[in-house]
Design an enzyme around this catalytic site. Structure first.
Site, short mmCIF file in Angstrom:
data_model
loop_
_atom_site.label_atom_id
_atom_site.label_comp_id
_atom_site.label_asym_id
_atom_site.label_seq_id
_atom_site.Cartn_x
_atom_site.Cartn_y
_atom_site.Cartn_z
CG ASP A 55 -38.90 18.03 -8.84
OD1 ASP A 55 -39.98 17.81 -9.42
OD2 ASP A 55 -38.18 17.13 -8.39
CG HIS A 91 -41.03 16.31 -5.97
ND1 HIS A 91 -41.31 16.19 -4.64
CD2 HIS A 91 -40.00 15.47 -6.21
CE1 HIS A 91 -40.48 15.31 -4.08
NE2 HIS A 91 -39.67 14.87 -5.03
CG HIS A 217 -32.15 16.82 -4.54
ND1 HIS A 217 -33.04 16.77 -3.48
CD2 HIS A 217 -32.93 16.93 -5.66
CE1 HIS A 217 -34.28 16.84 -3.92
NE2 HIS A 217 -34.23 16.93 -5.25
#
Length: 421
Positions: A55, A91, A217
């Site tokens: 990502d 992503h 995250h």
């Protein structure tokens, strides 16, 4: 013979191009965080290599300016002689049916090393990196770095295949790093598909001493060999309170020593909670919110903050009666915020806005009528509906004033002295 120590910087979830809140300045924050952490903790402190465990980008299709942001940072590392090894995350992985991705573009132009296993007849295969392609690389500092891909729900099976493929590799450095973009269970709420710790054990059994994770995250470490740095910047308000950063790792004799570094550019965030009691008008709620904003005050020398106001509790009016846009503008003026976010999370009382918008006396009359109508519909309370309606109004006021349960119970008991069951 003693093993010389190597150092590296472990990043994940950079999310260049994150474009929430429709703010170009906020989107730029992700680039500034990436550039600053690299300058401070890779270039100035001279690490041997940098890992990006998935990502790098927010979107699979990116704007030219976002590509330029990545190239600017990667070229600084290249000029410093620091190799960057990366894998694709969910992503920035290639869309279904597409043979390339923007990470592959950067790898083909020599700006990073993209490590990818290949699908073979017997499962995943690992090949040495050469001429811009490969699955693993033995670095001069005495570390073998192996790549993987985003596997989604197939992650447990893919781990078994990766372990089998690692077992077949030729002899190399004893210190082995594997980059893997997936999350471990128990770290954040409402995350479906997280891996269990025992799912990862086959990797440890084949010699992986540092499992460089991404995807969640929030920073966490497990058992001295699993490390997840978290995102460099918060991608939503739900992440404001999560610990995050990058791991600066020193690995010599024994297990790797990973330090979570957080001293790099990050935009400050300020969350305000306003609890409504149910009696306030929209104007009173707005005034209370502005009073809280004044306490925050304008920013100092640093970047403008992100401010979130959450209205919780109970309100006696409809959501549309509070001019939230005007309130956001006023809070922005008081705090100098880059973005002001307003969350209307309060519950509406049944009485509704029509009653509370009247003068106090009229409001009480309307409430009393509602209570009397409800009580009159019950045969047991019909004859005492007026008296009991007044009691309910009194009890409500006592609750709003914060009286104790004992006081309220005494008042309620006294109203039913001599009442038969």
């Amino acid at each position: 013979m003693a093993t010389s120590a190597c150092t590296f910087l472990h990043l994940a979830d950079v999310h260049l191009g994150c474009d929430r809140y429709d703010s170009p300045e906020r989107s730029k924050d992700f680039f500034l965080a990436f550039r600053d952490v690299v300058r401070r903790h890779a270039i100035q402190k001279r690490v041997d290599f940098v890992l990006i465990a998935g990502d790098l980008f927010e979107h699979r299709q990116i704007q030219p300016g976002v590509l330029n942001q990545a190239q600017l940072v990667l070229r600084e590392l290249k000029q410093a002689g620091i190799p960057v090894l990366a894998i694709e995350g969910n992503h920035d992985s290639r869309p279904y049916g597409v043979k390339t991705s923007w990470l592959r573009y950067l790898a083909d132009h020599g700006e990073l090393i993209l490590l990818e296993p290949e699908e073979g007849e017997q499962g995943l295969e690992l090949h040495p990196w050469s001429d811009g392609r490969g699955s693993y690389l033995d670095l001069p500092c005495g570390v073998r770095v192996i790549g993987s891909q985003w596997y989604g729900s197939a992650a447990p099976k893919s781990i078994e295949q990766l372990a089998a493929a690692i077992r077949q590799l030729p002899p190399g450095p004893e210190r082995v790093v594997l980059m893997f973009h997936h999350g471990l269970e128990g770290q954040i709420a409402r995350y479906q598909g997280a891996l269990r710790y025992r799912d990862l054990l086959p990797l440890r059994e084949v010699g992986v001493g540092y499992l460089a994770l991404g995807h969640i995250h929030k920073s966490y470490a497990e058992e001295g060999w699993i490390f997840n740095p978290g995102s460099l910047e918060a991608t939503s308000t739900a992440e404001w309170d999560l610990p995050r950063g990058a791991y600066r790792v020193r690995w010599g004799e024994g297990p790797p020593q990973a330090e979570l570094v957080q001293d790099y550019y990050q935009r400050p965030c300020q969350r305000l909670y306003l609890e409504a009691k149910g009696r306030e008008t929209p104007a009173e709620i707005a005034a209370a919110a502005l009073a809280m904003a004044k306490e925050v005050g304008p920013p100092g020398d640093g970047p403008e903050p992100l401010v979130e106001l959450r209205l919780v509790g109970q309100v006696g009016f409809a959501k549309h009666e509070l001019d939230s846009r005007a309130l956001q503008r006023q809070i922005q003026q008081l705090t100098g915020a880059l973005v002001v976010l307003f969350r209307f999370e309060a519950n509406s009382l049944e009485i509704g806005s029509a009653a509370l918008s009247l003068e106090e006396e009229q409001r009480l009359q309307v409430e009393e009528k509602i209570y009397r109508d409800l009580l009159s519909s019950h045969a047991h309370y019909r004859k005492r509906s007026k008296e009991l309606a007044q009691l309910l109004l009194d009890l409500k006021e006592r609750v709003l004033e914060g009286q104790s349960e004992a006081e309220i119970y005494t008042r309620l008991s006294g109203a039913f002295v001599g009442e038969e069951d």
